[in-house]
Design a protein around this motif. Sequence first.
Motif, PDB file in Angstrom:
ATOM      1  N   VAL A  88     -12.341  66.634  -0.504  1.00 38.87           N
ATOM      2  CA  VAL A  88     -12.798  66.911  -1.865  1.00 38.87           C
ATOM      3  C   VAL A  88     -12.884  65.584  -2.602  1.00 38.87           C
ATOM      4  CG1 VAL A  88     -12.194  67.931  -4.094  1.00 38.87           C
ATOM      5  CG2 VAL A  88     -11.910  69.267  -1.999  1.00 38.87           C
ATOM      6  N   PHE A  89     -14.026  65.338  -3.228  1.00 39.82           N
ATOM      7  CA  PHE A  89     -14.230  64.108  -3.990  1.00 39.82           C
ATOM      8  C   PHE A  89     -14.409  64.468  -5.453  1.00 39.82           C
ATOM      9  CE2 PHE A  89     -16.210  60.510  -5.909  1.00 39.82           C
ATOM     10  CZ  PHE A  89     -15.756  59.413  -5.199  1.00 39.82           C
TER      11      PHE A  89
ATOM     12  N   VAL B 244      -7.922  64.646  -1.038  1.00 41.40           N
ATOM     13  CA  VAL B 244      -8.695  64.437  -2.263  1.00 41.40           C
ATOM     14  C   VAL B 244      -8.879  62.952  -2.521  1.00 41.40           C
ATOM     15  CG1 VAL B 244      -8.740  64.750  -4.774  1.00 41.40           C
ATOM     16  CG2 VAL B 244      -7.875  66.585  -3.312  1.00 41.40           C
ATOM     17  N   PHE B 245     -10.124  62.547  -2.788  1.00 43.96           N
ATOM     18  CA  PHE B 245     -10.434  61.215  -3.294  1.00 43.96           C
ATOM     19  C   PHE B 245     -10.878  61.382  -4.746  1.00 43.96           C
ATOM     20  CE2 PHE B 245     -11.838  59.173   1.007  1.00 43.96           C
ATOM     21  CZ  PHE B 245     -10.526  59.277   1.462  1.00 43.96           C
ATOM     22  N   ILE B 246     -10.472  60.457  -5.594  1.00 43.33           N
ATOM     23  CA  ILE B 246     -10.845  60.486  -7.006  1.00 43.33           C
ATOM     24  C   ILE B 246     -11.581  59.201  -7.361  1.00 43.33           C
ATOM     25  CG2 ILE B 246      -9.938  60.377  -9.377  1.00 43.33           C
ATOM     26  CD1 ILE B 246      -7.671  62.199  -8.512  1.00 43.33           C
ATOM     27  N   HIS B 247     -12.632  59.330  -8.172  1.00 42.89           N
ATOM     28  CA  HIS B 247     -13.251  58.143  -8.757  1.00 42.89           C
ATOM     29  C   HIS B 247     -13.132  58.235 -10.269  1.00 42.89           C
ATOM     30  CE1 HIS B 247     -16.386  55.591 -10.543  1.00 42.89           C
ATOM     31  NE2 HIS B 247     -16.111  54.789  -9.535  1.00 42.89           N
ATOM     32  N   GLU B 248     -12.595  57.178 -10.878  1.00 41.87           N
ATOM     33  CA  GLU B 248     -12.467  57.111 -12.326  1.00 41.87           C
ATOM     34  C   GLU B 248     -13.509  56.154 -12.883  1.00 41.87           C
ATOM     35  OE1 GLU B 248     -12.126  57.667 -15.890  1.00 41.87           O
ATOM     36  OE2 GLU B 248     -10.701  58.849 -14.709  1.00 41.87           O
ATOM     37  N   SER B 249     -14.373  56.672 -13.739  1.00 44.25           N
ATOM     38  CA  SER B 249     -15.444  55.858 -14.295  1.00 44.25           C
ATOM     39  C   SER B 249     -14.961  54.918 -15.386  1.00 44.25           C
ATOM     40  CB  SER B 249     -16.542  56.758 -14.876  1.00 44.25           C
ATOM     41  OG  SER B 249     -17.190  57.478 -13.863  1.00 44.25           O
ATOM     42  N   ASP B 250     -13.969  55.357 -16.158  1.00 50.12           N
ATOM     43  CA  ASP B 250     -13.620  54.667 -17.391  1.00 50.12           C
ATOM     44  C   ASP B 250     -12.419  53.740 -17.238  1.00 50.12           C
ATOM     45  OD1 ASP B 250     -15.645  55.960 -19.018  1.00 50.12           O
ATOM     46  OD2 ASP B 250     -14.455  57.788 -18.740  1.00 50.12           O
TER      47      ASP B 250
ATOM     48  N   LYS C  25      -3.292  62.696 -10.209  1.00 43.69           N
ATOM     49  CA  LYS C  25      -3.475  61.441  -9.484  1.00 43.69           C
ATOM     50  C   LYS C  25      -2.518  61.266  -8.319  1.00 43.69           C
ATOM     51  CE  LYS C  25      -0.539  58.828 -12.710  1.00 43.69           C
ATOM     52  NZ  LYS C  25      -0.496  57.720 -13.680  1.00 43.69           N
ATOM     53  N   LYS C  26      -1.295  61.771  -8.440  1.00 43.53           N
ATOM     54  CA  LYS C  26      -0.310  61.548  -7.370  1.00 43.53           C
ATOM     55  C   LYS C  26      -0.658  62.320  -6.108  1.00 43.53           C
ATOM     56  CE  LYS C  26       2.954  65.059  -9.100  1.00 43.53           C
ATOM     57  NZ  LYS C  26       4.319  65.266  -9.610  1.00 43.53           N
ATOM     58  N   HIS C  27      -1.582  63.285  -6.221  1.00 44.77           N
ATOM     59  CA  HIS C  27      -1.975  64.073  -5.059  1.00 44.77           C
ATOM     60  C   HIS C  27      -3.229  63.510  -4.382  1.00 44.77           C
ATOM     61  CE1 HIS C  27       1.012  66.886  -6.413  1.00 44.77           C
ATOM     62  NE2 HIS C  27       0.400  67.001  -7.581  1.00 44.77           N
ATOM     63  N   ALA C  28      -3.798  62.444  -4.943  1.00 41.77           N
ATOM     64  CA  ALA C  28      -5.013  61.840  -4.369  1.00 41.77           C
ATOM     65  C   ALA C  28      -4.653  60.881  -3.244  1.00 41.77           C
ATOM     66  CB  ALA C  28      -5.796  61.116  -5.446  1.00 41.77           C
ATOM     67  N   ALA C  29      -5.449  60.913  -2.187  1.00 44.13           N
ATOM     68  CA  ALA C  29      -5.248  59.965  -1.098  1.00 44.13           C
ATOM     69  C   ALA C  29      -5.646  58.566  -1.538  1.00 44.13           C
ATOM     70  CB  ALA C  29      -6.070  60.389   0.119  1.00 44.13           C
ATOM     71  N   GLU C  30      -6.751  58.465  -2.272  1.00 40.33           N
ATOM     72  CA  GLU C  30      -7.223  57.184  -2.795  1.00 40.33           C
ATOM     73  C   GLU C  30      -7.838  57.416  -4.168  1.00 40.33           C
ATOM     74  OE1 GLU C  30      -6.505  54.537  -1.306  1.00 40.33           O
ATOM     75  OE2 GLU C  30      -6.306  55.013   0.816  1.00 40.33           O
ATOM     76  N   ILE C  31      -7.787  56.384  -5.001  1.00 45.22           N
ATOM     77  CA  ILE C  31      -8.429  56.449  -6.318  1.00 45.22           C
ATOM     78  C   ILE C  31      -9.345  55.237  -6.469  1.00 45.22           C
ATOM     79  CG2 ILE C  31      -8.097  56.540  -8.809  1.00 45.22           C
ATOM     80  CD1 ILE C  31      -5.336  57.690  -8.330  1.00 45.22           C
TER      81      ILE C  31
END
Length: 381
Positions: A110-111, A132-138, A149-155
């Motif tokens: 999941v992205f 889960v991967f997360i991308h933060e734009s800001d 965030k603590k559950h994301a594999a990468e940010i």
Amino acid sequence: MKVIFTGGGTGGHVYPIIAIVRELKTAYYNKIIEGKKKKKLEIFYIGPKEDLALTLLRQEGINIKKILAGKVRRYFGIRAFLQNLIDPFKMLIGIFQSCFYLFLLAPDLVFSKGGYGSFPIVFAARILRIPVFIHESDKVLGLASKTLKKHAAEIFVSFSKTENIDKSKMILVGNPIRKQLLESSTEEAKRLLNITSERPVILFTGGSQGAQRINNLVSNILSQLIDKFEIIHQTGLKNFEQIRKESEALLEKEAKSYYHPIAYLDEITLKNAYRISDLVVSRAGSSSIFEIAAFKKPSILIPLPGSAQDHQVKNAYTYAKNRAAIVIEEGNLTPHFFLATVRNIIDDSKVYERMENGAEHFSRIKAGEIIANYIVEYLTQ
């Protein structure tokens, strides 16, 4: 292989997803060529019902599943208060819907692009132990991403020293832009937008929905702008007719050829508007900033006041540190000061060149490609 994308539903969330999806298809195809194919690549989007966002995603051939999502409103008022009472129930329903879709689809990844619409999916992915991967734009992590965030594999992040992120998970890539935007020419832009090429061109844009404050600014000083500049003005769909009629009444016949109001900048129009412009006046959403930087255009940023966690203000000043932009907050946005700022940028070649160089130094046009390759490596390892 199945990848699910999710996000808040606005253009600021959807355009980077489109950029990543296009790069992901190319990167995965290259793996097929190398003989490392495992399964067919299937791409889904799960998120709230946002007509423009879903239309754009469907055009990319992305399978769409709609869910309910609640939004925390940080402003006061009876309507906001009532919505904040109702939306937790919508969020709960959205989590159950997300669990159902994730169980049914069984994705490999999941992205999330963040935003209120991403929370149910990421929370459900946590329950079902899906990476889960997360991308933060800001510049500052959004509330949904901050909570999970603590559950994301990468940010992946757009800005260095992004706030509220564990550095061990943070990967600086920039904000993905659609590379196809860069495939334009000055001649094509002149023809498509009916540009006279007699004066410097200024592009005013308020994002996918337009910005009322920027629209008001243009209306108030249009006669003064038209004296020296040619204007491309993205108004937003709701305000287009009113602004067009006002300009028809305000401008003399010979001046009308220098003013180009446009309701919505689709991909083709947007890339040509960027290409032909000498200066861009914009809100300070991350997508806008990284697109402006990719075109190496000097800019004036007018951050949206009261945006969540003041992210537009933080985005704007972080970008301005590269000497690529001038920030004018709405409290200082007077016609006289704005016009003086525009003239200083356009008339002073040293200032203009410095801002061009600052934009080029900041730009990260390979962000989508880097993220896509990262996903493919994860899926095919």
